[in-house]
Design a protein around this motif. Structure first.
Motif, PDB file in Angstrom:
ATOM      1  N   ILE A  21       0.864  -1.190   0.000  1.00 12.38           N
ATOM      2  CA  ILE A  21       0.000   0.000   0.000  1.00 12.38           C
ATOM      3  C   ILE A  21       0.901   1.241   0.000  1.00 12.38           C
ATOM      4  N   GLU A  22       0.489   2.302  -0.675  1.00 11.83           N
ATOM      5  CA  GLU A  22       1.251   3.550  -0.640  1.00 11.83           C
ATOM      6  C   GLU A  22       1.178   4.163   0.747  1.00 11.83           C
ATOM      7  N   SER A  23       2.325   4.642   1.217  1.00 11.77           N
ATOM      8  CA  SER A  23       2.453   5.271   2.516  1.00 11.77           C
ATOM      9  C   SER A  23       2.549   6.777   2.286  1.00 11.77           C
ATOM     10  N   TRP A  75       4.799  13.878   1.416  1.00 14.03           N
ATOM     11  CA  TRP A  75       5.513  12.771   0.773  1.00 14.03           C
ATOM     12  C   TRP A  75       4.591  11.565   0.676  1.00 14.03           C
ATOM     13  N   HIS A  76       4.870  10.741  -0.307  1.00  9.84           N
ATOM     14  CA  HIS A  76       4.210   9.439  -0.368  1.00  9.84           C
ATOM     15  C   HIS A  76       5.148   8.451  -1.033  1.00  9.84           C
ATOM     16  N   SER A  77       4.825   7.182  -0.862  1.00  6.37           N
ATOM     17  CA  SER A  77       5.701   6.154  -1.420  1.00  6.37           C
ATOM     18  C   SER A  77       5.128   5.636  -2.732  1.00  6.37           C
ATOM     19  N   HIS A  78       6.039   5.174  -3.567  1.00  9.62           N
ATOM     20  CA  HIS A  78       5.687   4.416  -4.760  1.00  9.62           C
ATOM     21  C   HIS A  78       6.313   3.038  -4.580  1.00  9.62           C
ATOM     22  N   PRO A  79       5.538   2.088  -4.018  1.00  9.05           N
ATOM     23  CA  PRO A  79       6.125   0.771  -3.717  1.00  9.05           C
ATOM     24  C   PRO A  79       6.648   0.059  -4.966  1.00  9.05           C
ATOM     25  N   PRO A  85       6.449  11.957 -10.054  1.00  9.69           N
ATOM     26  CA  PRO A  85       4.999  12.089  -9.902  1.00  9.69           C
ATOM     27  C   PRO A  85       4.231  11.478 -11.063  1.00  9.69           C
ATOM     28  N   SER A  86       3.176  10.742 -10.726  1.00  7.92           N
ATOM     29  CA  SER A  86       2.275  10.225 -11.756  1.00  7.92           C
ATOM     30  C   SER A  86       1.434  11.391 -12.270  1.00  7.92           C
ATOM     31  N   GLU A  87       0.690  11.157 -13.340  1.00  6.47           N
ATOM     32  CA  GLU A  87      -0.205  12.206 -13.854  1.00  6.47           C
ATOM     33  C   GLU A  87      -1.185  12.646 -12.766  1.00  6.47           C
ATOM     34  N   GLU A  88      -1.677  11.661 -12.014  1.00  9.18           N
ATOM     35  CA  GLU A  88      -2.623  11.991 -10.940  1.00  9.18           C
ATOM     36  C   GLU A  88      -1.925  12.794  -9.835  1.00  9.18           C
ATOM     37  N   ASP A  89      -0.679  12.406  -9.502  1.00 10.57           N
ATOM     38  CA  ASP A  89       0.071  13.159  -8.482  1.00 10.57           C
ATOM     39  C   ASP A  89       0.186  14.627  -8.881  1.00 10.57           C
ATOM     40  N   LYS A  90       0.487  14.852 -10.168  1.00 11.65           N
ATOM     41  CA  LYS A  90       0.661  16.234 -10.649  1.00 11.65           C
ATOM     42  C   LYS A  90      -0.660  16.997 -10.577  1.00 11.65           C
TER      43      LYS A  90
HETATM   44 ZN   LIG Z   1       2.299   8.905  -6.590  1.00 15.49          ZN
END
Ligand SMILES: [Zn+2]
Length: 130
Positions: A21-23, A75-79, A85-90
């Protein structure tokens, strides 16, 4: 932005414990030096995205203020994907005053970059763990 070794170790431990899971969390500090990790709950419980809970965001802000700190980054993790950054992150990065740090655990290799994102575009990248 500078991040102390203790904080780097803390977020790595948290991300590894939460994987797959992303942290996520906030990086608190002052004068552009991160001195504390404020762990947040990923209310999405997802392997591909994360969200904060508004009440917990408010508590984090209050904690920072009470300790003379500022939120310097979230911050978040990308396991299982790279430290960018993903498109959604941006799309969701809506605060141009803070940085967005992404800790990747892809293939067991730890990388940490932070980004400044304005209007959905990355305008600056710093490498914290190569
Ligand atoms: Zn992300």
């Amino acid at each position: 932005m500078e991040i102390t070794e203790e904080v780097k170790e803390a977020i790595i431990r948290q991300a590894q414990a939460d994987a797959p899971i992303e942290s996520c969390g906030y990086l608190l500090g002052k004068d552009n030096v991160v001195s504390e990790n404020y762990p947040m709950t990923n209310v999405d419980h997802s392997e591909e995205h994360f969200s904060f809970e508004p009440r917990e965001q408010f508590a984090a802000l209050k904690y920072a203020r009470n300790h003379g700190l500022r939120i310097l980054a979230n911050w978040h993790s990308h396991p299982a994907s790279p430290s960018r950054p993903s498109e959604e992150d941006k799309r969701l990065a809506n605060d141009p005053t803070i940085r967005y740090a992404i800790l990747s655990l892809l293939d067991g290799k730890i990388t940490l970059n932070s980004f400044k994102i304005v209007g959905g575009e990355v305008i600056d990248k710093e490498i914290h763990i190569e």
